[in-house]
Design an enzyme around this catalytic site. Structure first.
Site, PDB file in Angstrom:
ATOM      1  N   ILE A 182       0.827  -1.211   0.000  1.00  0.00           N
ATOM      2  CA  ILE A 182       0.000   0.000   0.000  1.00  0.00           C
ATOM      3  C   ILE A 182       0.856   1.253   0.000  1.00  0.00           C
ATOM      4  O   ILE A 182       0.661   2.164  -0.806  1.00  0.00           O
ATOM      5  CB  ILE A 182      -0.940   0.014   1.229  1.00  0.00           C
ATOM      6  CG1 ILE A 182      -1.890  -1.198   1.193  1.00  0.00           C
ATOM      7  CG2 ILE A 182      -1.738   1.310   1.270  1.00  0.00           C
ATOM      8  CD1 ILE A 182      -2.762  -1.298   2.422  1.00  0.00           C
ATOM      9  N   GLY A 237       7.077   4.546   3.921  1.00  0.00           N
ATOM     10  CA  GLY A 237       7.478   5.848   4.452  1.00  0.00           C
ATOM     11  C   GLY A 237       8.751   5.723   5.261  1.00  0.00           C
ATOM     12  O   GLY A 237       9.473   4.725   5.186  1.00  0.00           O
ATOM     13  N   GLY A 238       9.004   6.768   6.068  1.00  0.00           N
ATOM     14  CA  GLY A 238      10.235   6.789   6.837  1.00  0.00           C
ATOM     15  C   GLY A 238      10.275   5.742   7.936  1.00  0.00           C
ATOM     16  O   GLY A 238      11.341   5.292   8.333  1.00  0.00           O
ATOM     17  N   MET A 239       9.088   5.341   8.469  1.00  0.00           N
ATOM     18  CA  MET A 239       9.060   4.420   9.584  1.00  0.00           C
ATOM     19  C   MET A 239       8.854   2.972   9.171  1.00  0.00           C
ATOM     20  O   MET A 239       9.157   2.064   9.924  1.00  0.00           O
ATOM     21  CB  MET A 239       7.937   4.826  10.547  1.00  0.00           C
ATOM     22  CG  MET A 239       8.230   6.083  11.329  1.00  0.00           C
ATOM     23  SD  MET A 239       9.631   5.899  12.441  1.00  0.00           S
ATOM     24  CE  MET A 239       9.023   4.627  13.529  1.00  0.00           C
ATOM     25  N   VAL A 295       3.660  -0.549   4.603  1.00  0.00           N
ATOM     26  CA  VAL A 295       2.311  -1.017   4.907  1.00  0.00           C
ATOM     27  C   VAL A 295       1.820  -1.870   3.742  1.00  0.00           C
ATOM     28  O   VAL A 295       1.905  -1.461   2.578  1.00  0.00           O
ATOM     29  CB  VAL A 295       1.346   0.169   5.141  1.00  0.00           C
ATOM     30  CG1 VAL A 295      -0.054  -0.347   5.476  1.00  0.00           C
ATOM     31  CG2 VAL A 295       1.867   1.066   6.259  1.00  0.00           C
ATOM     32  N   LYS A 336       1.685  -3.444   9.019  1.00  0.00           N
ATOM     33  CA  LYS A 336       2.815  -2.524   8.988  1.00  0.00           C
ATOM     34  C   LYS A 336       4.030  -3.197   9.607  1.00  0.00           C
ATOM     35  O   LYS A 336       3.932  -3.801  10.680  1.00  0.00           O
ATOM     36  CB  LYS A 336       2.497  -1.237   9.740  1.00  0.00           C
ATOM     37  CG  LYS A 336       3.632  -0.206   9.686  1.00  0.00           C
ATOM     38  CD  LYS A 336       3.214   1.118  10.313  1.00  0.00           C
ATOM     39  CE  LYS A 336       4.328   2.153  10.217  1.00  0.00           C
ATOM     40  NZ  LYS A 336       3.925   3.458  10.779  1.00  0.00           N
ATOM     41  N   ASP A 387       2.616  14.057  13.853  1.00  0.00           N
ATOM     42  CA  ASP A 387       2.733  14.023  12.390  1.00  0.00           C
ATOM     43  C   ASP A 387       1.349  14.137  11.743  1.00  0.00           C
ATOM     44  O   ASP A 387       1.009  13.375  10.839  1.00  0.00           O
ATOM     45  CB  ASP A 387       3.427  12.734  11.938  1.00  0.00           C
ATOM     46  CG  ASP A 387       3.912  12.804  10.485  1.00  0.00           C
ATOM     47  OD1 ASP A 387       4.109  13.936   9.982  1.00  0.00           O
ATOM     48  OD2 ASP A 387       4.078  11.749   9.853  1.00  0.00           O
TER      49      ASP A 387
END
Length: 433
Positions: free
Chosen positions: A85, A88-90, A93, A110, A203
């Protein structure tokens, strides 16, 4: 509006070129959504960039092709991964479906991106799992399960929210100012619920606020959330430099960009930026830089325009009807709707000094509801004239009826006194005769 759209395309392009093929596809899907023109223009730029025949591109062509995502089609616990999906930075997903046959269910999974599992990332990931487990709210995506992959990377299973970012949803639905404000109040209530659990999101942005199929806002991604009550624990152990690499500068407050202590005022500021964007179609500050230091300097040195002014101007010139038509209004009507209370509400949330903003997200939401109800708002001085004007606007029918009754009484009193004077004059005339 063309220059504004081009700036958006250019910003997306510079972010997309840094991603690999799989991450780039997920990024384009997430940012473009149903906007086919934006997607086509962005993909054209990316294709042209890939086609540049220089030394680096020739080396890349000689490199072995990237393999398909290894997790696709494999199981994580009781779920089979079906699609990627977003990334990102973390973490990454995935979409997954129940594979044990007990019942049918689609979920989002995730997990930390391969090769990025540093000690800090693992602590942040575990904190996000605990945070989601403690946040049971209808406007926050629910946590279902968790586990660890065969190679030791943690993951968690959460509710799959089918929706689109709040800004694109409002634009597609051509939502009115009042409809946007009501959606935003629901978001504020969800954020305040997290604050009551001592969790600051850190965020907040349209991409993390989806509107689902029922038209309900859903809050996502507590990846860099902070715990207020544990200043020395895992939730707060990262330095500002680490956090700065994963936050979104366009929606971060000046104290967050400088690495100051975490407070709920950080989320108040971010929500102020989101509301500014919902009401005007653009952000309060613009810069091509992605450096937190540049954004902090920009925010501290510049003052944002009033929303009523920003909504009616593009590059210093009078705009076309396009911004207003997306609100089902005229340009003049949009300016009137934003001028006054909404200008003051948004700018109070965006104040540079945290202590001068709303004391809580709940106060922010309450002020918006007072505006919708026609009552005086906290963001404006409650002078007698202002309070009286709000009372009149809120009770138009009753005030009009009272004015009519008062006018009738005054007219009756005047008529009676005039009749008395006429009768007295006639009596005097009669006595004289």
């Amino acid at each position: 509006m063309e220059s504004e759209r081009w700036r958006r395309i250019e910003g997306l392009f510079h972010r997309a070129v840094l991603l690999d093929a799989l991450e780039r596809a997920a990024f384009v899907d997430a940012e473009c959504g149903a906007d086919d023109e934006l997607r086509a223009e962005l993909e054209r730029l990316l294709e042209n960039d890939d086609a540049v025949d220089d030394a680096f591109s020739r080396l890349e062509k000689r490199a072995p092709p990237r393999t398909e995502d290894a997790l696709l089609g494999h199981n994580l616990g009781a779920y089979r991964v079906t699609a990627r999906i977003a990334a990102g930075g973390m973490g990454v997903v995935y979409r997954a479906e129940r594979s044990d046959g007990l019942f049918q269910q689609e979920v989002a999974i995730k997990l930390i991106r391969a090769g990025h599992a540093t000690d800090w990332m693992l602590r942040r990931f575990e904190f996000e799992r605990r945070a989601l487990a403690s946040l049971q709210h209808p406007c926050i995506a629910r946590l279902y399960d968790g586990g660890t992959t065969d190679d030791g990377c943690p993951y968690f299973v959460m509710e799959l929210v089918r929706g689109e970012p709040i800004d694109r949803y409002c634009e597609r639905e051509r939502a009115t100012i009042a409809e946007r404000l009501r959606l935003f109040v629901q978001v504020c209530r969800a954020v305040h619920f997290a604050h009551q659990s001592l969790i600051v999101h850190c965020d907040l942005k349209p991409a993390n606020i989806l509107i689902d199929e029922r038209g309900v806002p859903r809050l996502l991604d507590f990846g860099i959330a902070r715990l207020l009550a544990d200043e020395n624990g895992a939730a707060s152990s990262a330095g500002p430099g680490t956090i700065a690499r994963v936050l979104t500068p366009e929606y971060a407050g000046p104290e967050q960009l400088s690495g100051a202590a975490v407070t709920t005022s950080i989320d108040v500021y971010s929500l102020g930026v989101v509301l500014y964007e919902l009401l005007t179609g653009r952000r309060p500050f613009r810069s091509e830089s992605r450096s937190p230091a540049d954004w902090e300097r920009l925010i501290r040195e510049q003052t944002p325009q009033r929303p009523s002014t920003s909504a009616s101007r593009v590059e210093g010139e009078t705009s076309t009807d396009l911004p207003a038509t997306s609100f089902r209004s005229t340009p003049a009507g949009l300016r009137r709707a934003l001028r006054g209370d909404l200008d003051r509400i948004v700018l109070m949330a965006l104040r540079k000094e945290p202590e001068r903003r709303y004391a809580s997200v709940q106060e922010f939401a309450d002020d918006i509801e007072r505006h919708l109800a026609g009552r005086p708002v906290r963001a404006r001085d409650n002078s007698m004239a202002y309070s009286a004007s709000k009372f009149v606007l809120r009770n138009r029918v009753a005030v009009a009826a009272a004015v009519v009754v008062l006018a009738a009484l005054l007219f009756g009193l005047y008529s009676a006194r005039a009749g008395e004077r006429v009768a007295a004059a006639e009596a005097l005339h009669a006595r004289m005769e």
